[in-house]
Every structure is written in C-alpha cells, then in structure tokens.
Write a protein that holds these residues in place. Structure first.
Motif, PDB file in Angstrom:
ATOM      1  N   LEU A 207       0.113 -16.450  47.927  1.00 33.09           N
ATOM      2  CA  LEU A 207      -0.894 -15.741  47.129  1.00 33.09           C
ATOM      3  C   LEU A 207      -1.540 -14.609  47.918  1.00 33.09           C
ATOM      4  N   ALA A 208      -1.823 -14.869  49.204  1.00 33.58           N
ATOM      5  CA  ALA A 208      -2.429 -13.824  50.037  1.00 33.58           C
ATOM      6  C   ALA A 208      -1.483 -12.633  50.180  1.00 33.58           C
ATOM      7  N   LEU A 209      -0.213 -12.907  50.432  1.00 36.66           N
ATOM      8  CA  LEU A 209       0.771 -11.817  50.559  1.00 36.66           C
ATOM      9  C   LEU A 209       0.924 -11.065  49.240  1.00 36.66           C
ATOM     10  N   LEU A 210       0.893 -11.801  48.121  1.00 42.28           N
ATOM     11  CA  LEU A 210       1.003 -11.148  46.812  1.00 42.28           C
ATOM     12  C   LEU A 210      -0.193 -10.248  46.555  1.00 42.28           C
ATOM     13  N   ILE A 211      -1.382 -10.716  46.895  1.00 42.49           N
ATOM     14  CA  ILE A 211      -2.581  -9.905  46.703  1.00 42.49           C
ATOM     15  C   ILE A 211      -2.534  -8.660  47.574  1.00 42.49           C
ATOM     16  N   PHE A 212      -2.104  -8.820  48.829  1.00 46.81           N
ATOM     17  CA  PHE A 212      -1.980  -7.658  49.705  1.00 46.81           C
ATOM     18  C   PHE A 212      -0.972  -6.657  49.143  1.00 46.81           C
ATOM     19  N   TRP A 213       0.134  -7.152  48.619  1.00 47.00           N
ATOM     20  CA  TRP A 213       1.165  -6.258  48.092  1.00 47.00           C
ATOM     21  C   TRP A 213       0.676  -5.525  46.844  1.00 47.00           C
ATOM     22  N   LEU A 214      -0.008  -6.242  45.970  1.00 47.32           N
ATOM     23  CA  LEU A 214      -0.505  -5.621  44.746  1.00 47.32           C
ATOM     24  C   LEU A 214      -1.642  -4.640  45.011  1.00 47.32           C
ATOM     25  N   SER A 215      -2.336  -4.823  46.126  1.00 51.00           N
ATOM     26  CA  SER A 215      -3.509  -3.983  46.400  1.00 51.00           C
ATOM     27  C   SER A 215      -3.193  -2.755  47.247  1.00 51.00           C
ATOM     28  N   ARG A 216      -1.916  -2.541  47.554  1.00 47.68           N
ATOM     29  CA  ARG A 216      -1.587  -1.406  48.429  1.00 47.68           C
ATOM     30  C   ARG A 216      -2.073  -0.076  47.866  1.00 47.68           C
ATOM     31  N   ARG A 217      -1.944   0.114  46.564  1.00 48.01           N
ATOM     32  CA  ARG A 217      -2.338   1.379  45.956  1.00 48.01           C
ATOM     33  C   ARG A 217      -3.767   1.357  45.425  1.00 48.01           C
ATOM     34  N   LEU A 218      -4.412   0.217  45.494  1.00 48.50           N
ATOM     35  CA  LEU A 218      -5.768   0.107  44.957  1.00 48.50           C
ATOM     36  C   LEU A 218      -6.847   0.148  46.029  1.00 48.50           C
TER      37      LEU A 218
END
Length: 330
Positions: free
Chosen positions: A311-322
C-alpha cells in the motif's frame, strides 16, 4: 650538448615530473591509511550511535527475522517449533475469519484515514490563525491526542452506554430512543473511527509546521491577483502541503492497518467476530496469545507487513505527479 639544449632538456624533465607528481599523490592518497584522529572519531561516532544500533538489532531486526522464521512452523510457545512450510500461509488465505478481520480493517481504514486527514488539516488551519489566544487554542486542540487510547476507549464506553450514556441522553432530549451503538456490528466500527479522531492532534502539528513554511508572499501575490480564500487554499495551500499530506497519509494507513487497542477494550479482549470489532491485529493477537498458534500468528504478521508495504509503494507511485516540492511550481 649546448647550454641551450641542456636547459631545454632540464625544463622538459621538470615539466614531466610536475605532470606525474599529481598522479603519484592521488595514488598515494588512495592507499593512505586512516590516521589516529580518524580512528578515534570513528570509534566515538559508533559509541554515540550504539544505543540506536543495539535497539534496532534487538527490537526490530531480530523480532522481524524470528517472526519470518516462525511463520513456516507450527509453534505454541511450549515446545520446539515444527516445520510446516507454507501451510500457515495457505491457511491464512482460506480462513474465513481472516477475510472478516481484513474486511473490518479495510472498512476502518477507508473511512478513518481520509476523515482523520480532514480533521487534522482543519485543526492545523485553526491553530495557524493570527489571533492573540492562538497558543491556548493549540493546547486545547492538541490535548486530546495525549489521552492514551486505552483511557479514551473507556471514556467512549461510558459516553455511548445505552442506559445512562450522555450520547443517548442527548438523543432522548430530541425525542429519540436509546441506541446501543457498541452492540451493533457497524455502529461499533463507527464509534472506533470517531475515537481515532481525538488523536488527530499529532497530524495537525505536522500540518501546522507545513503551513508555517508556506511563504506569505505567495498568498499576498494571490490576493493582489484577486484570488479568494477558497482559491488560495486549492491553488496554494494544498499543493504546497502535498509532501506533508503524503507523510500523514502513509502514517495514517499504517496506523489503520494496526488498529487494536480500541477494539480490545470495547470487546473486553474477546474479539467477538459478531461484534464487528474483529480487526486484523485483534485476530492476530487472539491466535498468538489466545489459541497459542504463534506460527500462524507470525504468518499473519508477515502478510500484514507485506500488505502495508504494498500500500505504501502504491501510494508513493500514485502520488508522483500530485506531490509538489517546489514553491515556484505551485
């Protein structure tokens, strides 16, 4: 040989020696041993950080490694572990109680984490106001987060008591009937979610630090351009707080996956599946110390760690552009 030729040869030789000298210095520096001062500084540095190194090894690395090893065994804590391979993991994926506990935990996380971020950011904005009594407001808003979860759970049990609790007394004033919120599978989860919001003061302080780092000149320029409070919040505050928001989101998700104390107190330590408070950590605890299935509990712990990491890695990946780290890019 003439004097001129001899002088040229000497000059050429000195130039060649000068060019070769740095190379010799660099090679000698590469082979240079540590001086006594460097050795002493290294020993002092290791001495100063030794408590942290010992704590990391004893309280984190060793327990994690031992838990991973136990997850492949059947172990009750009374006799020697018995190797069972992947049997504990297969059981975890077919155990209906694991599915129920995971569903309750995800229900809690999906509601409690976003709500906690909103509450914490609201408190931070309130604590960031330029008023004379702001120091008192900060103390009042942060104080509930200092109450231990164990004590807060008992307070909520009394507050929500279906017979004499203040919550039902308020409902009775408006003509409503008593509600047993802690006796309802969905209601108990909502109650625990509300309990968690009293600990929002910690995240609020982190948000407050982020707010105070936003340059005031950015807001002044926005006001000159005609931006109102809502436009400033959406175009300036949120983008510049995105790194802090990401940090609080990661810590919030991690805490939500490990919710335990409130459920333990509300269910009197039983973790009744029908009570709606059987969270993942509660079921893990029951297997470890209630059923003496330490090997199976270790497998559940490893799966929880992997789920949290994913979940942490997914959040980091999704937040790259945010996530925005540059004031000029806001």
């Amino acid at each position: 040989m003439s004097a001129t030729d001899m002088g040229g040869s000497l000059a050429g030789g000195s130039d060649a020696a000068a060019r070769s000298a740095p190379t010799l210095d660099r090679s000698s520096r590469g082979r240079r041993r540590m001086t006594q001062t460097n050795k002493r500084n290294l020993k002092l540095g290791l001495l100063f950080i030794s408590p942290w190194i010992i704590g990391l090894a004893v309280f984190i690395l060793y327990p994690v490694t031992y838990s991973i090893a136990l997850s492949f065994t059947r172990y009750s804590g009374m006799e020697a572990p018995t190797w069972v391979g992947l049997q504990n993991y297969v059981t975890a994926f077919t155990d209906p109680m694991v599915a129920k506990a995971t569903g309750n935990t995800l229900f809690y996380a999906v509601i409690a984490v976003p709500l906690g971020l909103v509450v914490a950011l609201t408190l931070a904005i309130a604590m960031n106001q330029n008023v004379r009594e702001v120091a008192w407001y900060r103390t009042i808003f942060y104080a509930p987060s200092l109450i231990p979860a164990f004590a807060m759970s008992f307070i909520f049990i009394v507050f929500l008591n279906p017979q004499f609790g203040l919550f039902n007394q308020i409902i009775n004033v408006f003509g409503g009937a008593n509600v047993n919120l802690l006796g309802d599978p969905t209601g108990v989860k909502i109650a625990i979610i509300l309990m968690a919001q009293f600990g929002a003061g910690n995240a609020a302080l982190i948000f407050l630090a982020g707010l105070r780092n936003v340059p005031k000149t950015v807001y002044e320029a926005a006001r000159v351009d005609g931006a109102g409070p809502m436009r400033q919040f959406l175009s300036i505050t949120l983008p510049l707080l995105s790194p802090v928001l990401l940090f609080n989101l990661i810590t919030g998700v991690s805490g939500a996956l490990q919710v335990f104390t409130e459920a333990y107190v509300v269910t009197n330590g039983t973790g009744d599946p029908d009570a709606g408070a059987l969270f993942y950590m509660m079921y893990l605890y029951k297997n470890a110390f209630g059923f003496a299935e330490l090997g199976y509990a270790s497998a559940l712990a490893v799966l929880l760690f992997l789920a949290g990491l994913a979940l942490a890695l997914l959040i980091f990946w999704l937040s790259r552009r945010l996530v925005n780290y540059d004031v000029d890019a806001a």
